[in-house]
Design a protein around this motif. Structure first.
Motif, short mmCIF file in Angstrom:
data_model
loop_
_atom_site.label_atom_id
_atom_site.label_comp_id
_atom_site.label_asym_id
_atom_site.label_seq_id
_atom_site.Cartn_x
_atom_site.Cartn_y
_atom_site.Cartn_z
N LEU A 1 -106.06 -83.30 25.77
CA LEU A 1 -106.50 -83.86 24.49
C LEU A 1 -105.66 -83.30 23.35
CD1 LEU A 1 -110.38 -83.89 24.99
CD2 LEU A 1 -108.75 -85.76 25.29
N GLY A 2 -105.23 -82.04 23.49
CA GLY A 2 -104.34 -81.45 22.49
C GLY A 2 -102.96 -82.07 22.48
N ASN A 3 -102.61 -82.80 23.54
CA ASN A 3 -101.36 -83.56 23.58
C ASN A 3 -101.51 -84.96 23.01
OD1 ASN A 3 -99.91 -81.51 24.75
ND2 ASN A 3 -100.08 -82.32 26.84
N GLY A 4 -102.76 -85.35 22.71
CA GLY A 4 -103.00 -86.70 22.20
C GLY A 4 -103.46 -87.68 23.25
N ALA A 5 -103.87 -87.19 24.43
CA ALA A 5 -104.35 -88.09 25.47
C ALA A 5 -105.80 -88.52 25.20
CB ALA A 5 -104.26 -87.42 26.84
N CYS A 6 -106.25 -89.49 25.96
CA CYS A 6 -107.62 -90.03 25.86
C CYS A 6 -108.34 -89.77 27.17
CB CYS A 6 -107.53 -91.54 25.59
SG CYS A 6 -109.04 -92.48 25.92
N VAL A 7 -109.64 -89.41 27.09
CA VAL A 7 -110.45 -89.28 28.31
C VAL A 7 -110.76 -90.69 28.80
CG1 VAL A 7 -112.49 -88.25 29.37
CG2 VAL A 7 -111.46 -87.17 27.36
N GLU A 8 -110.07 -91.13 29.83
CA GLU A 8 -110.11 -92.53 30.22
C GLU A 8 -111.15 -92.85 31.28
OE1 GLU A 8 -108.94 -96.59 30.12
OE2 GLU A 8 -108.63 -94.91 28.74
N ARG A 9 -111.25 -92.02 32.33
CA ARG A 9 -112.16 -92.37 33.43
C ARG A 9 -112.51 -91.11 34.23
NH1 ARG A 9 -109.86 -96.52 37.73
NH2 ARG A 9 -108.87 -94.62 38.56
N LEU A 10 -113.77 -91.05 34.64
CA LEU A 10 -114.23 -90.00 35.55
C LEU A 10 -114.33 -90.58 36.96
CD1 LEU A 10 -116.81 -88.39 33.20
CD2 LEU A 10 -115.13 -87.06 34.47
N ASN A 11 -113.92 -89.80 37.96
CA ASN A 11 -113.85 -90.29 39.34
C ASN A 11 -114.70 -89.42 40.25
OD1 ASN A 11 -111.57 -92.29 38.83
ND2 ASN A 11 -110.60 -90.37 38.20
N TRP A 12 -115.66 -90.05 40.94
CA TRP A 12 -116.55 -89.34 41.86
C TRP A 12 -115.88 -89.20 43.23
CZ3 TRP A 12 -120.41 -86.24 42.00
CH2 TRP A 12 -121.20 -86.12 43.16
N GLY A 13 -116.07 -88.04 43.87
CA GLY A 13 -115.49 -87.82 45.19
C GLY A 13 -113.99 -87.87 45.20
N ALA A 14 -113.37 -87.46 44.10
CA ALA A 14 -111.92 -87.60 43.96
C ALA A 14 -111.14 -86.46 44.56
CB ALA A 14 -111.55 -87.73 42.48
N ASP A 15 -111.75 -85.29 44.71
CA ASP A 15 -111.09 -84.15 45.33
C ASP A 15 -112.12 -83.39 46.15
OD1 ASP A 15 -109.66 -81.97 46.11
OD2 ASP A 15 -109.28 -81.16 44.11
N LEU A 16 -112.15 -83.67 47.45
CA LEU A 16 -113.15 -83.07 48.33
C LEU A 16 -112.62 -81.84 49.05
CD1 LEU A 16 -114.83 -86.29 49.76
CD2 LEU A 16 -115.56 -84.83 47.85
N SER A 17 -111.52 -81.28 48.54
CA SER A 17 -111.05 -80.00 49.06
C SER A 17 -112.04 -78.91 48.68
CB SER A 17 -109.67 -79.66 48.49
OG SER A 17 -109.77 -79.38 47.10
N ARG A 18 -111.91 -77.77 49.30
CA ARG A 18 -112.80 -76.65 49.00
C ARG A 18 -112.72 -76.28 47.51
NH1 ARG A 18 -112.59 -70.70 52.01
NH2 ARG A 18 -114.29 -69.75 50.83
N LYS A 19 -111.51 -76.24 46.99
CA LYS A 19 -111.32 -75.90 45.58
C LYS A 19 -111.91 -76.97 44.68
CE LYS A 19 -107.58 -74.76 42.33
NZ LYS A 19 -106.10 -74.61 42.19
N GLY A 20 -111.68 -78.24 45.00
CA GLY A 20 -112.21 -79.33 44.18
C GLY A 20 -113.73 -79.34 44.14
N ARG A 21 -114.35 -79.07 45.29
CA ARG A 21 -115.81 -79.01 45.34
C ARG A 21 -116.34 -77.84 44.52
NH1 ARG A 21 -118.34 -81.39 50.11
NH2 ARG A 21 -116.86 -82.64 51.29
N ALA A 22 -115.70 -76.69 44.65
CA ALA A 22 -116.20 -75.49 44.00
C ALA A 22 -116.06 -75.54 42.49
CB ALA A 22 -115.47 -74.26 44.55
N GLN A 23 -114.98 -76.13 42.00
CA GLN A 23 -114.72 -76.12 40.55
C GLN A 23 -115.35 -77.30 39.83
OE1 GLN A 23 -110.45 -75.90 40.01
NE2 GLN A 23 -110.48 -73.67 40.09
N GLY A 24 -115.18 -78.49 40.36
CA GLY A 24 -115.58 -79.69 39.63
C GLY A 24 -116.52 -80.59 40.38
N CYS A 25 -117.23 -80.05 41.38
CA CYS A 25 -118.18 -80.85 42.15
C CYS A 25 -117.50 -82.07 42.75
CB CYS A 25 -119.35 -81.26 41.26
SG CYS A 25 -120.86 -81.66 42.13
N GLY A 26 -116.21 -81.93 43.09
CA GLY A 26 -115.46 -83.02 43.70
C GLY A 26 -114.97 -84.08 42.73
N MET A 27 -115.30 -83.94 41.45
CA MET A 27 -114.89 -84.97 40.47
C MET A 27 -113.52 -84.66 39.89
SD MET A 27 -118.47 -85.58 38.37
CE MET A 27 -118.83 -83.83 38.22
#
Length: 477
Positions: free
Chosen positions: A418-444
């Motif tokens: 956002l500090g670069n001027g980007a827009c929050v465009e879309r949230l994705n469910w089940g997008a990263d089901l790795s151990r790290k993705g689950r632990a940090q962002g609930c897979g989103m």
């Protein structure tokens, strides 16, 4: 994609091996990382014994401390062209490079002491303000002297790279050695000039790049671990790009790099994006460039910002190569979401979800979880339940857009994009089901949209406390 700016990584997720390292030196750094990690369990018996061995080593004898003080005072007081002072600086550096961690920490304590004391003449004749300036000038002269040094052996780092390692240690130990703060301030200011984006070189990294550089790419990747050489080759295939910033003094050492994938539509799943079996995209019909990973490589350059310049330069390069390419977005993790949710109580979460969403949850799953930790446990990342998915997406949207720290988004990755001027465009469910993705962002994961013509306007909106979000994300708020 993320810029890895979380506290545990920032700045370079991995520390380089130092030239001339002894086994004891490498073990000392390993143990220091383990010991500083509050999340690690109790050390094993072997680790405890090894620690006892290290602690039994003499750190710095009184004689060695006197020698270091004499070396450092000579370095601080002499002109930059003084040959004897340069020889003393080289000797101090070589001893520091090969020392185990406890000795390096002790050497930094002596450095902080000398940097704060100044010469007797300065202390006697200078006013407080002029003394402060004289000390700052002496510190800067010391760092410039080290930066000008060249390694004495073929594999030794240049003086500039040594200073980056030195500052990485300073950042790790500044709470234990308070006198390091003033040294760090001066060194960070120098780095801001020495690593100005105008001095850096943007270069592509390809499968034909030197093997040593490809190995560093694997080692430094901080977002999605590169699991094999086959994985790396897939990321450098014809429908992918990788760019890095290099400093002319460190031509074989990437400072930061970004990985790009060309896809027919905005990516929603990192497993699919990195699938080694997926067919190559036809570049004649490519519509989207997805930035899916950006990694800082040097812990000692924390606070020196060039990630935003990297993305904008890469967009320009891609537009030159593909004039019809107009769509640019990231596929980014939400690294702070799980920690934020754990800290919330039931009332705060109910306030974010609203009565209708809480009632929908209760109707489907019974009583709402008692607190944030219980909510996190209930939001299974691979669930196909609509209530679980919508609840998690709503909480994530609130966290990304509404939660702030010092007037900016609380999430480090959101703050960067956002500090670069980007827009929050879309949230994705089940997008990263790795151990790290689950632990940090609930897979989103989240897509940040980079529309070149809208970046300045979006940045102004962020400054006014109203970050740009898409209509779909807005409906979740």
């Amino acid at each position: 994609m993320t810029l890895d700016t979380t506290e545990q990584k920032v700045s370079a997720p991995l520390e380089n091996e130092r030239a001339g390292d002894t086994l004891l030196a490498r073990f000392g750094r390993w143990w220091g990382r383990k010991g500083d990690d509050a999340n690690e369990g109790a050390p094993s018996a072997a680790a405890t014994a090894a620690t006892a061995q290290l602690s039994a080593l003499p750190v710095l004898s009184a004689r060695v401390q006197r020698r270091h003080r004499e070396q450092l005072r000579q370095c601080f007081d002499a002109r930059l062209t003084d040959g004897a002072a340069n020889t003393a600086a080289q000797a101090w550096r070589q001893e520091y490079e090969t020392a185990p961690e406890p000795v390096r920490q002790a050497m930094l304590e002596v450095l902080a002491e000398v940097a704060a004391s100044g010469s007797d003449a300065a202390a006697t004749h200078a006013s407080p303000s002029s003394l402060s300036q004289a000390l700052s000038n002496a510190r800067i002269r010391f760092f410039k002297r080290l930066a000008a040094l060249h390694g004495q052996h073929g594999g030794s780092a240049c003086g500039l790279h040594f200073l980056i390692h030195l500052r990485a240690d300073m950042l790790r130990w500044h709470k234990r050695i308070p006198g390091l703060r003033v040294l760090d301030d001066d060194l960070e200011a120098l780095f801001s000039n020495w690593f100005d984006v105008g001095l850096l070189e943007l270069q592509p990294i390809t499968w034909d790049s030197p093997a040593s550089l490809l190995e560093k790419l694997i080692r430094y990747e901080a977002v999605h671990e590169i699991s094999s050489w086959t994985d790396l080759r897939n990321r450098l295939d014809s429908d992918r790009r990788c760019y890095a910033f290099f400093h002319p003094r460190m031509p074989r050492e990437p400072l930061i790099f970004v990985e790009v994938a060309f896809v027919p539509e905005m990516a929603a799943n990192v497993q699919a994006l990195l699938d080694e079996a997926a067919p190559l995209e036809d570049l004649r019909r490519v519509k989207w460039a997805i930035f899916y990973s950006i990694s800082n490589t040097q812990a000692g350059l924390r606070g020196v910002s060039f990630g935003n310049f990297l993305l904008k330069r890469v967009i320009e390069e891609l537009q030159r190569e593909f004039p019809k390419l107009k769509q640019f977005a990231t596929l980014s993790p939400i690294p702070g979401f799980a920690d934020w949710l754990r800290r919330q109580d039931a009332a705060a979460i109910a306030g974010v979800l609203g009565e209708k969403r809480v009632a929908r949850w209760t109707e489907r799953h019974g009583d709402a979880p008692a607190d944030g930790a219980a909510w996190l446990a209930a939001l299974a990342p691979d669930s196909t339940d609509a209530a679980i998915r919508d609840t998690a997406l709503t909480l994530a949207a609130h966290y990304l857009v509404r939660e702030q720290k010092d007037g900016l988004p609380a999430d480090a990755v959101a703050r960067f994009h956002l500090g670069n001027g980007a827009c929050v465009e879309r949230l994705n469910w089940g997008a990263d089901l790795s151990r790290k993705g689950r632990a940090q962002g609930c897979g989103m994961m989240v897509n940040y949209l980079y529309a070149p013509d809208a970046l300045d306007d979006n940045l102004a909106r962020l400054g006014a406390g109203n970050p740009r979000v898409s209509r779909a994300v807005g409906k979740l708020l």
